[in-house]
Design a protein around this motif. Sequence first.
Motif, PDB file in Angstrom:
ATOM      1  N   VAL A  60       0.853  -1.189   0.000  1.00 16.94           N
ATOM      2  CA  VAL A  60       0.000   0.000   0.000  1.00 16.94           C
ATOM      3  C   VAL A  60       0.889   1.240   0.000  1.00 16.94           C
ATOM      4  O   VAL A  60       1.816   1.345   0.818  1.00 16.94           O
ATOM      5  CB  VAL A  60      -0.923   0.014   1.224  1.00 16.94           C
ATOM      6  CG1 VAL A  60      -1.661   1.340   1.316  1.00 16.94           C
ATOM      7  CG2 VAL A  60      -1.919  -1.133   1.159  1.00 16.94           C
ATOM      8  N   ARG A  61       0.620   2.147  -0.912  1.00 14.76           N
ATOM      9  CA  ARG A  61       1.309   3.441  -0.912  1.00 14.76           C
ATOM     10  C   ARG A  61       0.585   4.366   0.047  1.00 14.76           C
ATOM     11  O   ARG A  61      -0.604   4.616  -0.113  1.00 14.76           O
ATOM     12  CB  ARG A  61       1.337   4.039  -2.314  1.00 14.76           C
ATOM     13  CG  ARG A  61       2.153   5.329  -2.398  1.00 14.76           C
ATOM     14  CD  ARG A  61       2.247   5.870  -3.803  1.00 14.76           C
ATOM     15  NE  ARG A  61       0.967   6.338  -4.307  1.00 14.76           N
ATOM     16  CZ  ARG A  61       0.825   7.079  -5.409  1.00 14.76           C
ATOM     17  NH1 ARG A  61       1.897   7.413  -6.113  1.00 14.76           N
ATOM     18  NH2 ARG A  61      -0.378   7.457  -5.807  1.00 14.76           N
ATOM     19  N   VAL A  62       1.301   4.837   1.062  1.00  9.39           N
ATOM     20  CA  VAL A  62       0.666   5.676   2.080  1.00  9.39           C
ATOM     21  C   VAL A  62       0.289   7.017   1.467  1.00  9.39           C
ATOM     22  O   VAL A  62       0.911   7.493   0.521  1.00  9.39           O
ATOM     23  CB  VAL A  62       1.604   5.880   3.284  1.00  9.39           C
ATOM     24  CG1 VAL A  62       1.899   4.562   3.967  1.00  9.39           C
ATOM     25  CG2 VAL A  62       2.901   6.553   2.855  1.00  9.39           C
ATOM     26  N   GLY A  63      -0.760   7.623   2.023  1.00 12.64           N
ATOM     27  CA  GLY A  63      -1.257   8.884   1.495  1.00 12.64           C
ATOM     28  C   GLY A  63      -0.375  10.069   1.849  1.00 12.64           C
ATOM     29  O   GLY A  63       0.397  10.033   2.809  1.00 12.64           O
ATOM     30  N   ARG A  64      -0.515  11.132   1.062  1.00  8.58           N
ATOM     31  CA  ARG A  64       0.242  12.367   1.290  1.00  8.58           C
ATOM     32  C   ARG A  64      -0.681  13.564   1.083  1.00  8.58           C
ATOM     33  O   ARG A  64      -1.656  13.491   0.322  1.00  8.58           O
ATOM     34  CB  ARG A  64       1.444  12.477   0.354  1.00  8.58           C
ATOM     35  CG  ARG A  64       2.580  11.520   0.690  1.00  8.58           C
ATOM     36  CD  ARG A  64       3.765  11.700  -0.244  1.00  8.58           C
ATOM     37  NE  ARG A  64       4.906  10.918   0.172  1.00  8.58           N
ATOM     38  CZ  ARG A  64       5.836  11.333   1.018  1.00  8.58           C
ATOM     39  NH1 ARG A  64       5.756  12.563   1.502  1.00  8.58           N
ATOM     40  NH2 ARG A  64       6.839  10.575   1.376  1.00  8.58           N
ATOM     41  N   ALA A 122       3.525  -3.135   3.762  1.00  8.34           N
ATOM     42  CA  ALA A 122       3.256  -4.508   3.344  1.00  8.34           C
ATOM     43  C   ALA A 122       2.115  -5.062   4.189  1.00  8.34           C
ATOM     44  O   ALA A 122       2.219  -5.125   5.413  1.00  8.34           O
ATOM     45  CB  ALA A 122       4.505  -5.370   3.502  1.00  8.34           C
ATOM     46  N   LEU A 123       1.025  -5.448   3.529  1.00 16.09           N
ATOM     47  CA  LEU A 123      -0.145  -5.989   4.206  1.00 16.09           C
ATOM     48  C   LEU A 123      -0.266  -7.474   3.913  1.00 16.09           C
ATOM     49  O   LEU A 123      -0.024  -7.916   2.778  1.00 16.09           O
ATOM     50  CB  LEU A 123      -1.427  -5.285   3.740  1.00 16.09           C
ATOM     51  CG  LEU A 123      -1.833  -3.986   4.440  1.00 16.09           C
ATOM     52  CD1 LEU A 123      -0.768  -2.916   4.292  1.00 16.09           C
ATOM     53  CD2 LEU A 123      -3.167  -3.495   3.902  1.00 16.09           C
ATOM     54  N   ALA A 139     -10.798  -3.388   2.432  1.00 13.95           N
ATOM     55  CA  ALA A 139     -11.480  -2.791   3.579  1.00 13.95           C
ATOM     56  C   ALA A 139     -10.488  -2.098   4.504  1.00 13.95           C
ATOM     57  O   ALA A 139     -10.781  -1.035   5.066  1.00 13.95           O
ATOM     58  CB  ALA A 139     -12.245  -3.874   4.338  1.00 13.95           C
ATOM     59  N   ALA A 140      -9.309  -2.685   4.664  1.00 11.59           N
ATOM     60  CA  ALA A 140      -8.289  -2.072   5.523  1.00 11.59           C
ATOM     61  C   ALA A 140      -7.839  -0.725   4.954  1.00 11.59           C
ATOM     62  O   ALA A 140      -7.677   0.254   5.699  1.00 11.59           O
ATOM     63  CB  ALA A 140      -7.096  -3.018   5.668  1.00 11.59           C
ATOM     64  N   VAL A 141      -7.653  -0.645   3.637  1.00 13.08           N
ATOM     65  CA  VAL A 141      -7.221   0.610   3.015  1.00 13.08           C
ATOM     66  C   VAL A 141      -8.332   1.656   3.100  1.00 13.08           C
ATOM     67  O   VAL A 141      -8.072   2.839   3.358  1.00 13.08           O
ATOM     68  CB  VAL A 141      -6.801   0.363   1.549  1.00 13.08           C
ATOM     69  CG1 VAL A 141      -6.453   1.678   0.870  1.00 13.08           C
ATOM     70  CG2 VAL A 141      -5.605  -0.573   1.496  1.00 13.08           C
ATOM     71  N   ALA A 234      -4.196   6.863   0.533  1.00 13.91           N
ATOM     72  CA  ALA A 234      -3.516   5.569   0.534  1.00 13.91           C
ATOM     73  C   ALA A 234      -4.117   4.698  -0.566  1.00 13.91           C
ATOM     74  O   ALA A 234      -5.331   4.663  -0.764  1.00 13.91           O
ATOM     75  CB  ALA A 234      -3.666   4.896   1.888  1.00 13.91           C
ATOM     76  N   THR A 235      -3.246   3.997  -1.300  1.00 12.80           N
ATOM     77  CA  THR A 235      -3.685   3.240  -2.466  1.00 12.80           C
ATOM     78  C   THR A 235      -3.162   1.811  -2.393  1.00 12.80           C
ATOM     79  O   THR A 235      -1.965   1.593  -2.169  1.00 12.80           O
ATOM     80  CB  THR A 235      -3.191   3.892  -3.764  1.00 12.80           C
ATOM     81  OG1 THR A 235      -3.559   5.282  -3.760  1.00 12.80           O
ATOM     82  CG2 THR A 235      -3.786   3.206  -4.970  1.00 12.80           C
TER      83      THR A 235
END
Length: 276
Positions: A60-64, A122-123, A139-141, A234-235
């Motif tokens: 997952v790419r974290v949001g900014r 990493a999920l 759902a987690a994202v 987050a993607t």
Amino acid sequence: MRDATASLSAVSYVGGMFSYLTRAVRFRLKSVVLIPLVAALVVFVADWMRPVGYAAQAVVRVGRVDGAEVAPMSSIVFQMNSASFKRRAFGTADSSADGDAKARRLILDSFDVRPATSEMLALSVGAPSEQAATEALQAAVRTLNADQEKIRAPALSEVNTQIALVDSNIASLIRVREELASLGSIGVSDPASLMLRRVWLLDLIVRNEEKLVAATNDRRALAERMGPSKTYPATLSDDVTVRQVSPNPLRHAIFAGAIVLLIMLVYAMVSRPASA
């Protein structure tokens, strides 16, 4: 000479141990062979009867926001691994698990988040089906973005307010430009007055254009701050890896048989009567 003697001693020792092991195994050959086979068979049947389980992994790419992290990476990892986050994320996951409480518990217990890079997480999660595993990651994202929206909203609102002010300034400068252009069409009979008027209008037009250019540049800079390269949620990556982890009876049966065989060999060497 000393090395040769040591080598012969080592060879003799290994040969003696091997001969001792052979005699010990021959003395309890049936037990050494049958017990590992029985253990492997039991493990094979028990694992074969287990329900099907899948494990999914993704990044997952974290949001900014405005080029900066919404929250520190360590804080995000701690948040997503917390029990409260999992309950909120997978509280309605029973639809993908056919309402089975055990399936929901599997998702809750297996979900894990670890930092992958400075911008990636990493999920991993376990689930009773491929669809349930993929939906759990999604759902987690979604839950992470919903939580971070409380932090993102004020920052986005501030930038949007600045954009609105700049847009209003640009609109005002454009109206001034149109008014100055209309003033230039008013005729003046006196040549000297006409020259002064033109100089005066030209100066106003130049100043207005400079302000308009500066405002436009400010608007472009603000738009870049809100653009997809600096502001994004987050993607979840598209390449989600899902594999079946259970049942795997053959692998577990071989592993169990090898462990029991090793135990039986040790037992045969320790418990063999001296007369054997």
